[in-house]
Each structure stands twice: as structure tokens, then as C-alpha cells.
Design a protein around this motif. Structure first.
Motif, PDB file in Angstrom:
ATOM      1  N   LYS A  58       2.799   0.025   4.629  1.00  0.00           N
ATOM      2  CA  LYS A  58       2.673   1.072   5.648  1.00  0.00           C
ATOM      3  C   LYS A  58       2.734   0.506   7.065  1.00  0.00           C
ATOM      4  O   LYS A  58       2.914   1.260   8.022  1.00  0.00           O
ATOM      5  CB  LYS A  58       1.362   1.828   5.454  1.00  0.00           C
ATOM      6  N   THR A  59       2.572  -0.806   7.210  1.00  0.00           N
ATOM      7  CA  THR A  59       2.631  -1.408   8.549  1.00  0.00           C
ATOM      8  C   THR A  59       4.066  -1.500   9.065  1.00  0.00           C
ATOM      9  O   THR A  59       4.281  -1.848  10.224  1.00  0.00           O
ATOM     10  CB  THR A  59       2.017  -2.819   8.552  1.00  0.00           C
ATOM     11  N   VAL A  73       9.134   7.087  -3.546  1.00  0.00           N
ATOM     12  CA  VAL A  73       9.170   7.417  -2.117  1.00  0.00           C
ATOM     13  C   VAL A  73      10.435   8.217  -1.817  1.00  0.00           C
ATOM     14  O   VAL A  73      11.520   7.891  -2.327  1.00  0.00           O
ATOM     15  CB  VAL A  73       9.153   6.127  -1.261  1.00  0.00           C
ATOM     16  N   ASN A  96       7.309   4.078   9.729  1.00  0.00           N
ATOM     17  CA  ASN A  96       6.500   5.261   9.456  1.00  0.00           C
ATOM     18  C   ASN A  96       6.151   5.309   7.970  1.00  0.00           C
ATOM     19  O   ASN A  96       6.931   5.788   7.156  1.00  0.00           O
ATOM     20  CB  ASN A  96       7.282   6.518   9.878  1.00  0.00           C
ATOM     21  N   GLU A  97       4.984   4.768   7.626  1.00  0.00           N
ATOM     22  CA  GLU A  97       4.560   4.691   6.214  1.00  0.00           C
ATOM     23  C   GLU A  97       5.598   3.951   5.365  1.00  0.00           C
ATOM     24  O   GLU A  97       5.849   4.284   4.218  1.00  0.00           O
ATOM     25  CB  GLU A  97       4.332   6.091   5.651  1.00  0.00           C
ATOM     26  N   ASP A 146       0.790  -1.237   0.000  1.00  0.00           N
ATOM     27  CA  ASP A 146       0.000   0.000   0.000  1.00  0.00           C
ATOM     28  C   ASP A 146       0.821   1.284   0.000  1.00  0.00           C
ATOM     29  O   ASP A 146       0.275   2.378   0.058  1.00  0.00           O
ATOM     30  CB  ASP A 146      -0.961   0.018   1.199  1.00  0.00           C
ATOM     31  N   VAL A 147       2.151   1.196  -0.065  1.00  0.00           N
ATOM     32  CA  VAL A 147       2.979   2.391  -0.176  1.00  0.00           C
ATOM     33  C   VAL A 147       3.034   2.816  -1.641  1.00  0.00           C
ATOM     34  O   VAL A 147       3.252   1.997  -2.525  1.00  0.00           O
ATOM     35  CB  VAL A 147       4.407   2.130   0.358  1.00  0.00           C
ATOM     36  N   SER A 183       9.370  -2.255   3.411  1.00  0.00           N
ATOM     37  CA  SER A 183       9.047  -0.842   3.221  1.00  0.00           C
ATOM     38  C   SER A 183       8.027  -0.581   2.117  1.00  0.00           C
ATOM     39  O   SER A 183       7.657   0.570   1.879  1.00  0.00           O
ATOM     40  CB  SER A 183      10.325  -0.044   2.938  1.00  0.00           C
TER      41      SER A 183
END
Length: 215
Positions: free
Chosen positions: A185-186, A162, A189-190, A157-158, A182
Motif C-alpha cells: 500500500k506504500t 485487485v 494508491n493502495e 499488505d495489499v 504494487s
């Protein structure tokens, strides 16, 4: 016993005459043993202190770092003067400060590879499975990643690209399609992991014996 000149000769018991020498030998031997025991105790204390403050032993769990590391293998990690850089394998503490979930599973440390550090951008082409890193969006370079078991095809879901904020790192597992990292988001921090929660860098594999060596 008298000799031929009439003088009385005393024949000493040889076993009695040797006692002082034997006692001396015993004393030396005892001192050597105590010195040896003392040295061993000091060495053990030193090892405990060193491993408590500078090194830790961690056990790999799960398939996310295959084929570099497998479940059940034991590694030594160190945080002595450590500053993360690309390619490092790190063990990360997960807790209420770097995870949005608070259940017991999410409190367990995770092990991942550092892909980008503060000030860098990360982009992933999930169709081709390629990862790109650069100091700016106009200067992205495809990573050469011979350590991966699978291409990076799985998306969470990221949203990409980034930007890695100051004091954070971006991490991925080597087994890309079986790793929560990474891209989710879990994690942190995001998706970005605060460097303060890096327990250490994996430096040496100590088990099993047939694969002992540096990482």
C-alpha cells in the motif's frame, strides 16, 4: 633587367604573386571551420532539447529488477506518446501524490514492470508464486514470466484479487522477493500507480558497454 631587345623585364616575386590565392584559401578554411563549429553547436542544442523533453537518462539503484537490470546500470527512458502496456519497464515518480509516506527515501523514483493496466484484475497465489491477470475474475490467465529472478512468494499488505482502476497500472519488480511494488500500500494508491506519475518507459541500456542494447 633588360632583355636582348632592350626592353626592361620585371621579375615578379613569386611569394608576393601567390598571396591573394593563399589569402583566399585561408578565408575558405576559416569559413569551413566556422560552419563546422556552428553545425556542432546546433546539434548539441538539438540533443539537449530532445533529451529534456522526450528522453531522460536514469541510473538503476537496488536489486528489485534483477536479473533484467542491475544497480549502477544506466538506461534511457522515453515518455513520447507513451501509453503503458503489459511487460513494459517503467520509471515512476514517487511523491506525496502517489505515496503515503513523505520521507526522502520515498521521494526517489522507482523502476518496475507493468503487469496489468486499467480495467484488468490481478491475483497472486503466493504459495506457488504464480501471477494471474484477466479482464474479469472468471477469465484469469497465468502469466508466463521468464524475466523473473524469483517466484512471487512474498506478500505485503495489499489484498488480492485487485482491480486496476481507470488511469492506473499495477507493477511488480522482476526480483519478486526483493521488490517493494504494487503488493504494498506504500506504493501509489493502495498499490496502484497513477499513470500521470510515469516518468517514462525504459527503452535502451547505455551502460555498461558490454550490455548496451534495447530493453
Amino acid at each position: 633587367m633588360d632583355n636582348e631587345n632592350g626592353f626592361h623585364v620585371y621579375k615578379l616575386d613569386e611569394s608576393v604573386s601567390q598571396k591573394p590565392e593563399e589569402n583566399k584559401k585561408r578565408a575558405v578554411t576559416s569559413k569551413e571551420i566556422f560552419d563546422w563549429v556552428d553545425t556542432v553547436i546546433v546539434a548539441l542544442i538539438a540533443v539537449v532539447i530532445v533529451f529534456s523533453f522526450f528522453f531522460r537518462i536514469a541510473t538503476i539503484s537496488g536489486p528489485s529488477m534483477q536479473t533484467t537490470l542491475y544497480g549502477g546500470e544506466k538506461i534511457i527512458i522515453s515518455n513520447l506518446f507513451y501509453e503503458p502496456k503489459f511487460g513494459d519497464i517503467v520509471v515512476i515518480s514517487r511523491n506525496t501524490y502517489n505515496s503515503v509516506n513523505e520521507d526522502s527515501l520515498d521521494n526517489e523514483p522507482i523502476i518496475k514492470r507493468v503487469i496489468a493496466t486499467s480495467g484488468q484484475f490481478v491475483d497472486i497465489d503466493f504459495e506457488s508464486g504464480k501471477v494471474f491477470v484477466g479482464d474479469s475474475l472468471s477469465n484469469m490467465v497465468e502469466l508466463d514470466e521468464p524475466y523473473t529472478k524469483t517466484p512471487t512468494n512474498r506478500e505485503f499488505d495489499v489484498k488480492f484479487p485487485v482491480y486496476v482502476e481507470e488511469g492506473h497500472i499495477f507493477v511488480l519488480g522482476d526480483n519478486r522477493n526483493y521488490s517493494l511494488d504494487s503488493r504494498s500500500k506504500t506504493i501509489g494508491n493502495e498499490g496502484l500507480v497513477d499513470k500521470r506519475y510515469i516518468l517514462g518507459k525504459a527503452v535502451y541500456r547505455i551502460w555498461p558497454f558490454d550490455v548496451i542494447g534495447g530493453l
